[in-house]
Design a protein around this motif. Structure first.
Motif, mmCIF file in Angstrom:
data_model
loop_
_atom_site.group_PDB
_atom_site.id
_atom_site.type_symbol
_atom_site.label_atom_id
_atom_site.label_comp_id
_atom_site.label_asym_id
_atom_site.label_seq_id
_atom_site.Cartn_x
_atom_site.Cartn_y
_atom_site.Cartn_z
ATOM 1 N N ASN A 11 0.798 -1.344 -0.056
ATOM 2 C CA ASN A 11 -0.146 0.028 0.075
ATOM 3 C C ASN A 11 0.952 1.204 -0.018
ATOM 4 O OD1 ASN A 11 -2.566 -1.234 0.069
ATOM 5 N ND2 ASN A 11 -2.330 -1.716 2.239
ATOM 6 N N ALA A 12 1.948 1.265 -0.856
ATOM 7 C CA ALA A 12 3.001 2.394 -0.784
ATOM 8 C C ALA A 12 2.597 3.310 -1.989
ATOM 9 C CB ALA A 12 4.259 1.887 -1.051
ATOM 10 N N LYS A 13 2.905 4.510 -1.616
ATOM 11 C CA LYS A 13 2.989 5.779 -2.477
ATOM 12 C C LYS A 13 3.961 5.959 -3.399
ATOM 13 C CE LYS A 13 1.808 10.503 -2.493
ATOM 14 N NZ LYS A 13 1.410 11.966 -1.749
ATOM 15 N N VAL A 14 4.147 5.927 -4.469
ATOM 16 C CA VAL A 14 5.414 5.936 -5.354
ATOM 17 C C VAL A 14 5.466 7.639 -5.524
ATOM 18 C CG1 VAL A 14 6.331 5.675 -7.456
ATOM 19 C CG2 VAL A 14 4.829 4.256 -6.695
ATOM 20 N N LEU A 15 6.740 7.878 -4.982
ATOM 21 C CA LEU A 15 7.033 9.437 -5.027
ATOM 22 C C LEU A 15 7.799 10.037 -6.074
ATOM 23 C CD1 LEU A 15 8.067 9.367 -1.367
ATOM 24 C CD2 LEU A 15 5.670 10.299 -2.346
ATOM 25 N N CYS A 16 8.464 8.938 -6.653
ATOM 26 C CA CYS A 16 9.200 9.238 -8.158
ATOM 27 C C CYS A 16 9.574 7.857 -8.475
ATOM 28 C CB CYS A 16 10.379 10.404 -7.777
ATOM 29 S SG CYS A 16 11.835 9.795 -6.825
ATOM 30 N N GLY A 17 9.688 8.068 -9.931
ATOM 31 C CA GLY A 17 10.155 6.886 -10.549
ATOM 32 C C GLY A 17 8.972 6.034 -11.135
ATOM 33 N N GLU A 18 7.920 6.665 -11.314
ATOM 34 C CA GLU A 18 6.594 5.998 -11.747
ATOM 35 C C GLU A 18 6.895 5.441 -13.146
ATOM 36 O OE1 GLU A 18 6.991 9.100 -11.193
ATOM 37 O OE2 GLU A 18 5.496 9.492 -9.085
ATOM 38 N N SER A 19 7.754 5.804 -13.908
ATOM 39 C CA SER A 19 8.210 4.988 -15.264
ATOM 40 C C SER A 19 8.872 3.913 -15.209
ATOM 41 C CB SER A 19 8.820 6.179 -16.104
ATOM 42 O OG SER A 19 10.165 6.352 -15.555
ATOM 43 N N ARG A 20 9.244 3.500 -14.008
ATOM 44 C CA ARG A 20 9.892 2.214 -13.760
ATOM 45 C C ARG A 20 9.251 1.148 -13.223
ATOM 46 N NH1 ARG A 20 15.295 3.409 -11.055
ATOM 47 N NH2 ARG A 20 15.704 1.397 -11.640
ATOM 48 N N MET A 21 7.766 1.288 -13.038
ATOM 49 C CA MET A 21 6.967 0.428 -12.313
ATOM 50 C C MET A 21 7.004 -0.835 -12.933
ATOM 51 S SD MET A 21 6.214 1.871 -9.404
ATOM 52 C CE MET A 21 7.810 2.213 -9.507
ATOM 53 N N GLU A 22 7.146 -1.252 -14.035
ATOM 54 C CA GLU A 22 7.368 -2.664 -14.675
ATOM 55 C C GLU A 22 8.675 -3.354 -14.477
ATOM 56 O OE1 GLU A 22 4.947 -4.285 -16.195
ATOM 57 O OE2 GLU A 22 3.508 -2.449 -15.591
ATOM 58 N N VAL A 90 13.761 5.109 -7.701
ATOM 59 C CA VAL A 90 12.580 5.044 -7.347
ATOM 60 C C VAL A 90 12.356 5.246 -5.883
ATOM 61 C CG1 VAL A 90 10.449 3.328 -7.324
ATOM 62 C CG2 VAL A 90 12.044 3.487 -9.165
ATOM 63 N N LEU A 91 11.352 6.404 -5.472
ATOM 64 C CA LEU A 91 11.244 6.336 -4.137
ATOM 65 C C LEU A 91 9.566 6.125 -3.886
ATOM 66 C CD1 LEU A 91 12.704 9.742 -2.869
ATOM 67 C CD2 LEU A 91 13.745 7.497 -2.750
ATOM 68 N N MET A 92 9.573 5.396 -2.656
ATOM 69 C CA MET A 92 8.252 5.037 -2.187
ATOM 70 C C MET A 92 7.920 5.136 -0.720
ATOM 71 S SD MET A 92 7.145 1.352 -3.963
ATOM 72 C CE MET A 92 7.985 0.889 -5.412
ATOM 73 N N GLU A 93 6.887 5.665 -0.185
ATOM 74 C CA GLU A 93 6.498 5.564 1.245
ATOM 75 C C GLU A 93 5.353 4.723 1.667
ATOM 76 O OE1 GLU A 93 3.441 9.436 1.505
ATOM 77 O OE2 GLU A 93 5.680 9.947 1.632
ATOM 78 N N CYS A 94 5.976 4.220 2.668
ATOM 79 C CA CYS A 94 4.939 2.974 3.196
ATOM 80 C C CYS A 94 4.373 3.270 4.724
ATOM 81 C CB CYS A 94 5.580 1.423 3.114
ATOM 82 S SG CYS A 94 4.894 0.229 3.855
ATOM 83 N N ASP A 95 3.373 3.135 4.989
ATOM 84 C CA ASP A 95 2.971 3.187 6.484
ATOM 85 C C ASP A 95 3.582 1.999 7.545
ATOM 86 O OD1 ASP A 95 1.724 5.745 5.781
ATOM 87 O OD2 ASP A 95 -0.250 5.072 6.170
ATOM 88 N N TYR A 96 3.787 0.787 6.755
ATOM 89 C CA TYR A 96 4.096 -0.301 7.735
ATOM 90 C C TYR A 96 5.262 -0.097 8.299
ATOM 91 C CZ TYR A 96 0.164 -2.352 4.786
ATOM 92 O OH TYR A 96 -0.842 -2.833 4.138
ATOM 93 N N SER A 97 5.396 -0.983 9.391
ATOM 94 C CA SER A 97 6.857 -1.070 10.229
ATOM 95 C C SER A 97 7.799 -1.698 9.200
ATOM 96 C CB SER A 97 6.689 -2.154 11.373
ATOM 97 O OG SER A 97 6.196 -3.232 10.920
#
Length: 114
Positions: A11-22, A90-97
């Motif tokens: 359930n992470a939010k992609v902050l940059c690098g969206e073009s690399r998701m594949e 690619v940066l993502m943020e996640c609420d999980y531990s």
């Protein structure tokens, strides 16, 4: 596993690098010790960390690591995101531990380095 699947699982939010998701990644490493992260380049893992500062980006840049997931609800500042974009990361943020995020990835086939 594709980065888009990793983002969905966490359930992470992609902050940059969206073009690399594949892109596919097979390994992950979780640490807040950047000295440990510097030893991992040959495996090209996804990095899970709660250390949310410019030094995290610089360390991953030196170690040729380019996917960072910030756990524990850490929110990188605009200058951190900008530096990551400049380095094609690619940066993502996640609420999980870190423990929960690592467990989810492991259960779904992501391999540990050690």
């Amino acid at each position: 596993m594709k980065l888009k699947e990793i983002a969905e699982l966490l359930n992470a939010k992609v902050l940059c690098g969206e073009s690399r998701m594949e892109e596919d990644f097979n390994y992950a490493f979780a640490s807040d010790l950047m000295s440990d992260v510097l030893t991992l380049g040959e495996h090209n893992p996804v990095i899970l960390t709660g250390l949310c500062n410019i030094q995290t980006i610089r360390t991953c840049e030196m170690g040729c690591l380019d996917v960072i997931i910030f756990v524990r609800k850490k929110k990188p500042s605009p200058d951190i995101i900008e530096l990551a974009e400049d380095n094609d990361m690619v940066l993502m943020e996640c609420d999980y531990s870190m423990f929960k995020a690592s467990g989810i990835l492991y259960q779904n086939g992501i391999l540990p380095i050690y």
